[in-house]
Design an enzyme around this catalytic site. Structure first.
Site, PDB file in Angstrom:
ATOM      1  N   LYS A  20       0.837  -1.201   0.000  1.00 41.19           N
ATOM      2  CA  LYS A  20       0.000   0.000   0.000  1.00 41.19           C
ATOM      3  C   LYS A  20       0.870   1.249   0.000  1.00 41.19           C
ATOM      4  CE  LYS A  20      -1.083   0.185   5.004  1.00 41.19           C
ATOM      5  NZ  LYS A  20      -0.830   1.585   5.340  1.00 41.19           N
ATOM      6  N   SER A  21       2.068   1.182   0.584  1.00 47.97           N
ATOM      7  CA  SER A  21       2.980   2.327   0.538  1.00 47.97           C
ATOM      8  C   SER A  21       3.348   2.666  -0.899  1.00 47.97           C
ATOM      9  CB  SER A  21       4.247   2.022   1.345  1.00 47.97           C
ATOM     10  OG  SER A  21       3.953   1.845   2.701  1.00 47.97           O
ATOM     11  N   ARG A  25       1.946   5.869  -3.399  1.00 50.44           N
ATOM     12  CA  ARG A  25       2.924   6.734  -4.074  1.00 50.44           C
ATOM     13  C   ARG A  25       2.713   6.731  -5.587  1.00 50.44           C
ATOM     14  NH1 ARG A  25       4.826   5.499   0.723  1.00 50.44           N
ATOM     15  NH2 ARG A  25       6.426   6.787   1.746  1.00 50.44           N
ATOM     16  N   GLY A  85      -3.138   7.225   7.124  1.00 56.16           N
ATOM     17  CA  GLY A  85      -2.187   8.225   7.586  1.00 56.16           C
ATOM     18  C   GLY A  85      -1.202   8.623   6.510  1.00 56.16           C
ATOM     19  N   SER A 154       7.116  12.109  11.405  1.00 53.99           N
ATOM     20  CA  SER A 154       6.700  11.215  10.326  1.00 53.99           C
ATOM     21  C   SER A 154       7.521  11.468   9.071  1.00 53.99           C
ATOM     22  CB  SER A 154       5.218  11.403  10.006  1.00 53.99           C
ATOM     23  OG  SER A 154       4.853  10.605   8.896  1.00 53.99           O
ATOM     24  N   ASP A 296       6.556  -0.817  11.090  1.00 51.86           N
ATOM     25  CA  ASP A 296       5.502  -1.793  10.801  1.00 51.86           C
ATOM     26  C   ASP A 296       5.945  -3.232  11.039  1.00 51.86           C
ATOM     27  OD1 ASP A 296       3.671   0.149  10.204  1.00 51.86           O
ATOM     28  OD2 ASP A 296       3.927   0.025   8.031  1.00 51.86           O
ATOM     29  N   ARG A 327       0.222   1.055  19.344  1.00 55.89           N
ATOM     30  CA  ARG A 327       0.707  -0.300  19.074  1.00 55.89           C
ATOM     31  C   ARG A 327       1.626  -0.836  20.162  1.00 55.89           C
ATOM     32  NH1 ARG A 327       1.240  -0.157  12.583  1.00 55.89           N
ATOM     33  NH2 ARG A 327      -0.959  -0.588  12.153  1.00 55.89           N
ATOM     34  N   ARG A 371      -3.067  -4.707  11.885  1.00 58.09           N
ATOM     35  CA  ARG A 371      -1.893  -5.501  12.259  1.00 58.09           C
ATOM     36  C   ARG A 371      -2.098  -6.238  13.586  1.00 58.09           C
ATOM     37  NH1 ARG A 371       2.101  -4.153   8.425  1.00 58.09           N
ATOM     38  NH2 ARG A 371       1.612  -2.151   7.435  1.00 58.09           N
ATOM     39  N   LYS A 395      -8.336  -2.596   5.858  1.00 56.77           N
ATOM     40  CA  LYS A 395      -7.578  -1.349   5.741  1.00 56.77           C
ATOM     41  C   LYS A 395      -6.378  -1.510   4.823  1.00 56.77           C
ATOM     42  CE  LYS A 395      -4.874   1.941   8.455  1.00 56.77           C
ATOM     43  NZ  LYS A 395      -5.255   3.086   7.608  1.00 56.77           N
TER      44      LYS A 395
END
Length: 414
Positions: A20-21, A25, A85, A154, A296, A327, A371, A395
């Site tokens: 998904k990253s 992008r 996010g 971030s 992650d 988390r 997760r 998600k």
């Protein structure tokens, strides 16, 4: 959704979930060039990215083909996200570079996340913000091509600024240390350079000299972080799996480093020709690892540490508190439900491994965190367990439960 998991031994070959990253992008690259993504998996985060570029004038066909506008402008004055996010933090500097006024809002999980660093940074360059959290109204246009920003909150802000400075035809970013999740900045830099741009990242400075970007047509490569839960499932259950559709691991530390980490803990874990081979062993070793550049990975490492000999320590965990759930607390709670002790320190968590035969068979709520569900499901393969609110996996990986079934997991879905 309730998923009941029974003792199982994982085996078989599985395609890694799309990154998904990378997908997000690539979708944002459609601000500059035509992008056609084959078989795009429409996770909630990917849908957030699609809706965002559509709001900026990109023509979207069949949620797979993205055609850039002749002129970038904010077409919608209100952009509503769900829980991505990455999309949110990249979108803020992008709309600031385009200029105008827009309000962004999202679900409660994103409303809780701080936006302090990007608000602080862009407020120095002609942008006004209504607050430092969602809902957020952004007004103005970036007045500088040379941006300074703190790197501790971030990395996604910096990735968004790389896009923003392509909109402004170049510039530079100075990142004030420490730089968190640097691997994701490198992912963005590599992507732009692969598409024909000229982005240099030296030390704490990024220089952007844009070129025309080539078009892209193809499938999104797999995600090591998400795929690692299939690997964890095999290792905990005493099985084996082969995971395909993965790029060769980079030299820098990132999500792909999980291949090496699991090997260091005693597992068979090897990458060869686009395939990740994983096989369980009778015992695993404890480990000390800093995951600041790949947060992650925390839950996968914690899952194997639960049955490793001795005490494992995961450091660099501070930013895990501002994920979909806290988390750090989620790891502690899930481990506790399975009978595994842990101790949280200022920037680390200690995990006291036990014999896997001693793992409990609990009921776990996913805490609205995909997760959490994936980590808990892997642990449940040993002696059983139940996951509630299990739809949270949508998600990032809507196919997760079906994938486990294809790997011979014994589960029922209600």
């Amino acid at each position: 959704m309730i998923v009941r998991i029974y003792p199982s031994e994982i085996s078989g070959t599985i395609k890694a979930p799309q990154s998904k990253s990378l997908a997000i992008r690539l979708i944002f690259l459609s601000l500059f060039t035509r992008i056609h993504l084959h078989n795009l998996v429409l996770s909630e985060d990917v849908i957030d990215a699609i809706n965002s570029v559509r709001a900026l004038g990109v023509e979207v066909k069949n949620n797979s083909e993205f055609i850039p506008p002749e002129k970038l402008e904010i077409k919608k004055k209100f952009i509503k996200l769900k829980g991505s996010g990455t999309t949110l933090r990249m979108l803020i500097p992008i709309v600031a570079a385009i200029g105008g006024e827009v309000t962004i809002d999202a679900e409660e999980s994103l409303r809780r996340r701080p936006l302090k660093r990007i608000v602080e940074a862009l407020s120095n360059y002609g942008i006004s913000f209504s607050s430092s959290s969602l809902p957020l109204t952004i007004t103005g246009k970036l007045s500088s091509y040379n941006i300074k920003i703190s790197g501790d909150e971030s990395s996604q802000y910096i990735s968004g600024l790389i896009y923003a400075l392509h909109i402004l035809n170049g510039g530079s970013i100075e990142i004030l240390p420490p730089i968190s999740s640097k691997s994701y900045i490198l992912l963005t830099v590599d992507l732009f350079n692969r598409f024909g741009s000229n982005v240099k990242f030296y030390g704490n400075k990024i220089h952007i000299n844009p070129n025309n970007l080539v078009e892209f047509q193809g499938e999104v490569a797999g995600d090591y972080g998400l795929a690692s839960f299939y690997a964890l499932s095999a290792l905990l259950s005493g099985g084996r799996t082969t995971i395909v559709n993965l790029w060769e691991p980079k030299e820098y530390f990132g999500d792909h480093s999980i291949v090496k980490i699991l090997k260091e803990m005693g597992a068979t874990s090897e990458y060869l020709d686009g395939k990740w081979y994983v096989e369980a062993k009778d015992k695993y070793s404890s480990i000390k690892v800093n995951i600041d550049d790949a947060p992650d990975l925390a839950m996968t490492i914690a899952g194997l540490a639960a049955i490793a000999e001795g005490t494992s320590e995961i450091t660099g965990i501070e930013r895990l508190r501002i994920k979909e759930s806290d988390r750090i607390e989620s790891i502690r709670k899930v481990l506790g439900l399975y009978g595994v002790g842990s101790e949280v320190k200022s920037n680390s968590i200690l995990i006291f491994g036990i014999n896997k035969r001693m793992l409990s068979s609990p009921i776990t709520d996913c805490l609205n965190d995909h997760r959490v569900a994936m980590m808990s499901s892997a642990l449940a393969l040993v002696n059983g367990g139940v996951i509630t609110s299990a739809e949270c996996v949508s998600k990032s990986n809507p196919n997760y439960w079906q994938d486990l079934l294809s790997l011979n997991a014994k589960i029922s879905i209600e």
